[in-house]
Motif scaffolding. Structure first.
Motif, short mmCIF file in Angstrom:
data_model
loop_
_atom_site.label_atom_id
_atom_site.label_comp_id
_atom_site.label_asym_id
_atom_site.label_seq_id
_atom_site.Cartn_x
_atom_site.Cartn_y
_atom_site.Cartn_z
N VAL A 1 25.04 24.58 88.22
CA VAL A 1 26.19 24.44 87.33
C VAL A 1 25.94 23.27 86.39
O VAL A 1 25.36 22.26 86.79
N SER A 2 26.31 23.41 85.13
CA SER A 2 26.12 22.32 84.17
C SER A 2 27.37 21.44 84.17
O SER A 2 28.45 21.86 84.59
N SER A 3 27.21 20.20 83.67
CA SER A 3 28.39 19.34 83.61
C SER A 3 29.42 19.90 82.63
O SER A 3 30.62 19.71 82.81
N ALA A 4 28.95 20.64 81.61
CA ALA A 4 29.90 21.24 80.66
C ALA A 4 30.75 22.32 81.35
O ALA A 4 31.97 22.38 81.15
N GLU A 5 30.11 23.14 82.20
CA GLU A 5 30.86 24.17 82.94
C GLU A 5 31.87 23.54 83.89
O GLU A 5 33.01 23.96 84.00
N GLY B 1 19.25 20.80 80.77
CA GLY B 1 18.94 22.22 80.64
C GLY B 1 19.00 22.97 81.97
O GLY B 1 18.82 24.18 82.00
N TYR B 2 19.20 22.27 83.06
CA TYR B 2 19.29 22.92 84.37
C TYR B 2 20.68 22.74 84.97
O TYR B 2 21.31 23.68 85.46
N GLY B 3 21.18 21.53 84.91
CA GLY B 3 22.49 21.25 85.53
C GLY B 3 22.30 20.75 86.94
O GLY B 3 21.27 20.17 87.28
N TYR B 4 23.31 21.00 87.78
CA TYR B 4 23.30 20.49 89.16
C TYR B 4 23.08 21.63 90.13
O TYR B 4 23.56 22.75 89.91
N ASN B 5 22.42 21.32 91.22
CA ASN B 5 22.19 22.31 92.27
C ASN B 5 23.47 22.44 93.13
O ASN B 5 23.93 21.47 93.73
#
Ligand code: ATP
Length: 217
Positions: free
Chosen positions: A34-38, A64-68
């Motif tokens: 998940v990205s911080s924007a989402e 470009g990946y976000g968080y696991n």
């Protein structure tokens, strides 16, 4: 929360349950990152704040990946002690108190209202949901037997301080205060105050005075 989380600022700590709930939903829908924007869009916290919050517990997202999602989920579960249920007492089984007794906090949370108290003879001895209602005369004894660290106050304002003093004497550590009273407690007792009438009044004020700004505070 466990000791590892002690260094997290209080404002960040307050947002953890919010993040946890959303991450749980993502995980059960099979999402892996998940990205911080989402996250920002979903929990209505700006993404700079989310990145700063997450940096405190070492969850550094990659550009470009976000968080696991699995990593975040296990972190939140551990930090919020989700495997351990905290017992809660409710004081005052009126309209609001009754609604709380009927609400299943365990759905999204690791807390359970274990016992309720009131002074009204017609309520004492009954159960709402599976929660027994005791008389206030039995407060100290019952809390000592059940090991309850948290109390919710849904009593009239005038009763709030004397009951708080008794709860402090009965080793309660945290109070969620739904009465309008401002409570005096020793420094090692934590009080969170939710005044529904004030919140509603404040919402109406903002609607009238800042109609075009929808930023959640
Ligand atoms: P209701 O319609 O049942 O009166 P309410 O939420 O409008 O509900 P309140 O006057 O706010 O009523 O009281 C909430 C509850 O707190 C009631 O059930 C009342 O019996 C209880 N209560 C009042 N004083 C005390 C007290 N000193 N200790 C514990 N409970 C109390």
């Amino acid at each position: 929360m466990n000791n590892d989380s002690m260094k997290i600022p209080q404002a960040t700590a307050k947002r953890l349950p919010l993040y946890y709930r959303f991450i749980q939903n993502l995980h059960s829908s099979g999402k892996q990152r998940v990205s911080s924007a989402e996250l920002s869009e979903a929990v209505k916290v700006d993404s700079a704040t989310i990145r700063r919050d997450f940096s405190y517990f070492g969850a550094l997202g990659k550009k470009g990946y976000g968080y696991n999602v699995s990593y975040l989920l296990s972190f939140f579960r551990k930090t919020l002690d989700q495997d351990e249920v905290t017992n809660v007492a409710l004081i005052g089984v009126g309209n609001l108190g009754t609604a709380f007794l009927n609400y299943n906090f365990l759905k999204n949370n690791n807390t359970k209202i274990q016992v309720a108290f009131d002074v009204e003879e017609s309520k004492v001895g009954k159960k709402i949901g599976d929660v027994p209602i005791y008389h206030m005369d039995d407060l100290e004894k019952t809390l000592a037997d059940l090991q309850v660290p948290v109390a919710i106050l849904t009593i009239p304002q005038a009763a709030a301080q004397p009951i708080t003093d008794r709860l402090v004497g009965a080793d309660i550590k945290g109070i969620l205060n739904f009465t309008p009273a401002r409570l005096n407690v020793p420094p090692d007792i934590r009080v969170h105050h939710i005044d529904l009438a004030i919140e509603l009044q404040s919402l109406v004020y903002f609607l009238k005075n800042y109609p075009d700004e929808s930023v959640e505070k």
